[in-house]
Design a protein around this motif. Structure first.
Motif, mmCIF file in Angstrom:
data_model
loop_
_atom_site.group_PDB
_atom_site.id
_atom_site.type_symbol
_atom_site.label_atom_id
_atom_site.label_comp_id
_atom_site.label_asym_id
_atom_site.label_seq_id
_atom_site.Cartn_x
_atom_site.Cartn_y
_atom_site.Cartn_z
ATOM 1 N N GLN A 82 0.812 -1.210 0.000
ATOM 2 C CA GLN A 82 0.000 0.000 0.000
ATOM 3 C C GLN A 82 0.849 1.265 0.000
ATOM 4 O OE1 GLN A 82 -3.283 0.633 -0.512
ATOM 5 N NE2 GLN A 82 -2.364 2.671 -0.633
ATOM 6 N N SER A 85 2.021 2.071 -3.468
ATOM 7 C CA SER A 85 0.999 1.888 -4.493
ATOM 8 C C SER A 85 1.209 2.823 -5.682
ATOM 9 C CB SER A 85 -0.386 2.148 -3.889
ATOM 10 O OG SER A 85 -1.340 2.429 -4.882
ATOM 11 N N THR A 88 -1.723 5.347 -5.932
ATOM 12 C CA THR A 88 -1.561 6.447 -4.988
ATOM 13 C C THR A 88 -0.539 7.448 -5.501
ATOM 14 O OG1 THR A 88 -2.160 5.066 -3.080
ATOM 15 C CG2 THR A 88 -0.855 7.042 -2.637
#
Length: 288
Positions: A82, A85, A88
């Protein structure tokens, strides 16, 4: 979501932050990330590598402190999936008008019931070791948030204020978590505090000069978040100014930032640090 609309871009320009109230990451990703917090904060690192900063250790630190780890991605591939990412990174770059971003640091924040505050601050106050000293942050909630549970709180429009000097002494459990923003507020500006209320999986992106912090958790629920601090892909170390932790990765006679420690997350021309291909992948969230 795959892109920002005009209204969201205007909110970021006006307020210094933009909020995605739910569904930025899916429920499965939320559950997987939340499950990694207990072993991570217990010192059980899947990769065997200790994060760069461990600001709370059980038995060493008071239970009423907000728990924070910096660069948990080095210790846990799930956190890395995450924090690094590509989506992102792309969304962050588009808010700043950058051609690419790299990760400079992640945060794993865990504020249990009864935990004290984190003082208001501007991230930009701590970026003097970088050229340029700029950053954008993606904050992702792993629990439903509320003001009483000590959610992150923004001072809307404060990214247009002068940058405050570095202040590490009023960050962890200060007696008055709002004091730094009150001192920094220009006389002509009204202080507009916005507590971030989102569902688990919701997110916010904020500018490096936007004041933010969080009050004590007076509720009965835990508040966990995974945070990516992203800088320009072409950023490099300052030749003179240093950070007490992250300048340790500066090579002798070389100001370039090594992708082993500051990986390229996304660039407009499709570049990404090659070793990121080995990370686990989360399923794309449902459209909201």
């Amino acid at each position: 979501m795959e892109s920002w609309d005009d209204e969201q871009l205007e909110r970021f320009r006006r307020d210094g932050f933009v909020v995605v109230e739910e569904g930025f990451i899916g429920a499965d990703a939320v559950a997987l990330l939340r499950a990694r917090f207990e072993p991570l904060f217990d010192g059980r690192y899947e990769t065997g590598i200790r994060p760069d900063e461990v600001n709370w250790v059980p038995g060493r630190d008071p239970d009423d402190r907000t728990r924070q780890i910096c660069n948990g991605w080095k210790a846990d591939p799930c956190i890395a999936a995450q924090a690094l990412s590509e989506r992102t990174g792309r969304l962050a770059a588009s808010l700043m008008g950058w051609d690419g971003v790299r990760l400079v640091q992640d945060n794993c924040i865990w504020k249990p019931p009864g935990a004290k505050s984190l003082g208001m601050h501007q991230d930009g106050s701590y970026l003097g070791y970088l050229v340029p000293p700029e950053m954008i942050t993606c904050w992702i909630a792993l629990d439903d948030t509320s003001a009483e549970a000590g959610t992150i709180t923004y001072a809307a429009g404060s990214h247009r204020w002068p940058r405050s000097p570095e202040n590490r002494g009023e960050f962890h459990a200060p007696p008055d978590w709002l004091a730094p923003v009150e001192r920094a507020r220009p006389t002509a500006d009204e202080l507009q505090l916005v507590p971030l209320v989102v569902r688990a999986g919701g997110a916010a992106f904020h500018h490096f000069n936007t004041f933010h912090g969080s009050g004590p958790n007076t509720g009965s629920v835990h508040r966990r978040a995974v945070i990516s601090h992203l800088i320009r892909a072409d950023a490099h170390f300052h030749p003179e100014h240093v950070d007490p932790v992250y300048s340790r990765y500066r090579r002798v006679d070389d100001l370039a930032m090594d992708e082993s420690f500051f990986p390229i997350v996304w660039t407009r021309d499709g570049r990404r640090s090659t070793w990121l291909e080995d990370l686990p992948a989360f399923a794309a969230p449902a459209a909201v």
